[in-house]
Each structure stands twice: as structure tokens, then as C-alpha cells.
Design a protein around this motif. Structure first.
Motif, mmCIF file in Angstrom:
data_model
loop_
_atom_site.group_PDB
_atom_site.id
_atom_site.type_symbol
_atom_site.label_atom_id
_atom_site.label_comp_id
_atom_site.label_asym_id
_atom_site.label_seq_id
_atom_site.Cartn_x
_atom_site.Cartn_y
_atom_site.Cartn_z
ATOM 1 N N GLU A 166 0.765 -1.300 -0.111
ATOM 2 C CA GLU A 166 0.038 0.041 -0.027
ATOM 3 C C GLU A 166 0.918 1.230 -0.014
ATOM 4 O OE1 GLU A 166 -3.287 0.124 2.696
ATOM 5 O OE2 GLU A 166 -3.775 -1.892 2.490
ATOM 6 N N GLU A 167 1.934 1.191 0.744
ATOM 7 C CA GLU A 167 2.951 2.454 0.713
ATOM 8 C C GLU A 167 3.263 2.892 -0.576
ATOM 9 O OE1 GLU A 167 4.403 -0.374 2.664
ATOM 10 O OE2 GLU A 167 3.021 -0.106 4.157
ATOM 11 N N ALA A 168 3.835 1.728 -1.258
ATOM 12 C CA ALA A 168 4.314 2.083 -2.486
ATOM 13 C C ALA A 168 3.160 2.471 -3.641
ATOM 14 C CB ALA A 168 4.886 0.638 -3.319
ATOM 15 N N ALA A 169 2.131 2.135 -3.499
ATOM 16 C CA ALA A 169 0.943 2.422 -4.283
ATOM 17 C C ALA A 169 0.311 3.623 -4.040
ATOM 18 C CB ALA A 169 -0.294 1.313 -4.307
#
Length: 62
Positions: free
Chosen positions: A55-58
Motif C-alpha cells: 500500500e505504501e508503494a501504491a
């Protein structure tokens, strides 16, 4: 006979297969093996299909 630029082991194996089965059967098998291998990989290989983006990368990409 092995070519100078290609992978010598694969050329040697295909040459041995051609000596045993004939050139047409060897070339047919040489073309079908990668198709079967990629089909099996797609059907039974779940590593790539199961991957989810963290989720952080998205969020940082958006």
C-alpha cells in the motif's frame, strides 16, 4: 554441429535429438517445449499472479 554464436549445449542437444528422431521431429519438439513450459508456468506458477503491490508503494506512486 554447433553454431559459434548460439548456446552450444542447446545446439548439441537438438543435434542429438535430430540424429535420433530426424530433423523435422527435432525442430517440432524444439518449438513445442517452450510453449508447454510457458503454459505450465502460467497455469501452476502462482508467484507472479499472487503478488500484490504494498500500500505504501501504491500511494507514493499516485
Amino acid at each position: 554441429m554447433c553454431s559459434r554464436g548460439g548456446p552450444a549445449l542447446g545446439d548439441s542437444l537438438l543435434g542429438a535429438l535430430a540424429g535420433a528422431l530426424g530433423p523435422v521431429a527435432a525442430l517440432t519438439a524444439g518449438g513445442l517445449v517452450p510453449l508447454v513450459a510457458s503454459g505450465l508456468s502460467g497455469a501452476f506458477g502462482t508467484t507472479v499472479r499472487a503478488y500484490r503491490v504494498p500500500e505504501e508503494a501504491a500511494e507514493s506512486a499516485a
